[in-house]
Design an enzyme around this catalytic site. Structure first.
Site, mmCIF file in Angstrom:
data_model
loop_
_atom_site.group_PDB
_atom_site.id
_atom_site.type_symbol
_atom_site.label_atom_id
_atom_site.label_comp_id
_atom_site.label_asym_id
_atom_site.label_seq_id
_atom_site.Cartn_x
_atom_site.Cartn_y
_atom_site.Cartn_z
ATOM 1 N N TYR A 161 -61.666 54.137 -50.196
ATOM 2 C CA TYR A 161 -61.589 52.684 -50.349
ATOM 3 C C TYR A 161 -61.837 51.995 -49.008
ATOM 4 O O TYR A 161 -62.612 51.028 -48.919
ATOM 5 C CB TYR A 161 -60.216 52.286 -50.902
ATOM 6 C CG TYR A 161 -60.063 50.800 -51.122
ATOM 7 C CD1 TYR A 161 -60.619 50.187 -52.232
ATOM 8 C CD2 TYR A 161 -59.355 50.003 -50.214
ATOM 9 C CE1 TYR A 161 -60.488 48.820 -52.445
ATOM 10 C CE2 TYR A 161 -59.209 48.641 -50.416
ATOM 11 C CZ TYR A 161 -59.776 48.057 -51.532
ATOM 12 O OH TYR A 161 -59.650 46.703 -51.727
ATOM 13 N N LYS A 165 -64.913 49.167 -47.598
ATOM 14 C CA LYS A 165 -64.645 47.869 -46.980
ATOM 15 C C LYS A 165 -65.216 47.789 -45.558
ATOM 16 O O LYS A 165 -65.775 46.766 -45.159
ATOM 17 C CB LYS A 165 -63.136 47.592 -46.984
ATOM 18 C CG LYS A 165 -62.565 47.399 -48.373
ATOM 19 C CD LYS A 165 -63.282 46.304 -49.129
ATOM 20 C CE LYS A 165 -62.686 46.011 -50.477
ATOM 21 N NZ LYS A 165 -63.397 44.918 -51.199
#
Length: 252
Positions: A161, A165
């Site tokens: 994750y 980002k």
């Protein structure tokens, strides 16, 4: 003071049917923009947000589009332009979070789900930016929603994750360089823990995360939407290539 600084502007918010996306749609509409947004499956909820935006005096429409499928991005942008006649503001908000807490050496990790997250959170954002960049009007705005995890991981089990980002943050910096000649700005908002509609962390992880924040509390989507609206506004005309932290002091 102009309380509708976005009058005459057209905005597209990806992932706008709930959480931060819906809060952003409502605030941009309140500030005078006409707003399109995407959703994947929640058509009924999307229509609720459309009506909320219209009640604020804006033209609004929702388009079903799965950001994980990069091939859909050009048609999405074409639909927005056909409906409104142009595009001024792109808010890259759509994202998913899966397999939190699973470390990279976990043999039971769902790699297919992780691949879909990379497609949605990174490759899909790139596809929408590429398509939108060709039609954004002079002085346009690109705002990419990231996370404090794009700068600082902080806990195990968040590598994939966090990588998505961090990737879109650097990509957005490159976009700022590429489109600056057209007076188009590109910035990042690093959002923090909030009532977003995404799957929340377990209680123990939440406790650890809250203890890492300067403000020691979960944020409200409206608080992060305010940061997005600022970057979309005329007041931010000389802000580009920047990361605006709206995560309660996670990196402090």
């Amino acid at each position: 003071m102009n309380n509708k600084p976005l009058t005459g502007k057209v905005a597209l918010v990806t992932g706008g049917s709930r959480g931060l996306g819906a809060a952003t749609v409502r605030l941009l509409a309140e500030q005078g923009a006409d707003v399109a947004f995407t959703y994947v499956s929640s058509e009924k909820q999307a229509q609720v947000v459309v009506e909320e935006a219209r009640s604020r005096g804006a033209k609004a429409v929702a388009f079903q589009s799965d950001q994980a499928d990069m091939s859909l991005a050009p048609a999405l942008i074409d639909n927005v332009v056909a409906y409104f006649g142009g595009l001024d503001i792109l808010v890259n908000n759509a994202a998913i979070s899966v397999e939190q807490g699973r470390t990279v050496d976990d043999p039971d990790a769902d790699t297919a789900a992780l691949d879909r997250m990379h497609a949605t959170n990174y490759l899909g954002v790139i596809a929408v930016i590429r398509a939108a960049s060709r039609v954004l009007r002079t002085g346009g705005r690109i705002i990419t929603v990231s996370s404090g995890l794009g700068t600082r991981v902080g806990l195990p089990g968040l590598a994939d994750y966090s990588a998505t980002k961090a990737g879109i943050e650097r990509y957005t910096m490159g976009v700022a360089r590429d489109l600056g000649r057209r007076e188009i700005t590109a910035n990042v908002v690093e959002a923090g823990l909030m009532e977003s509609g995404m799957e929340p962390p377990d209680a123990e992880t939440l406790k650890v995360l809250l203890s890492s924040l300067s403000l020691h509390r979960v944020g409200h989507p409206d608080e992060i939407a305010a940061a997005i609206a600022f970057l979309a506004s005329p007041a931010a005309s000389y802000v580009t290539g920047a990361v605006l932290d709206a995560h309660g002091g996670y990196n402090a």
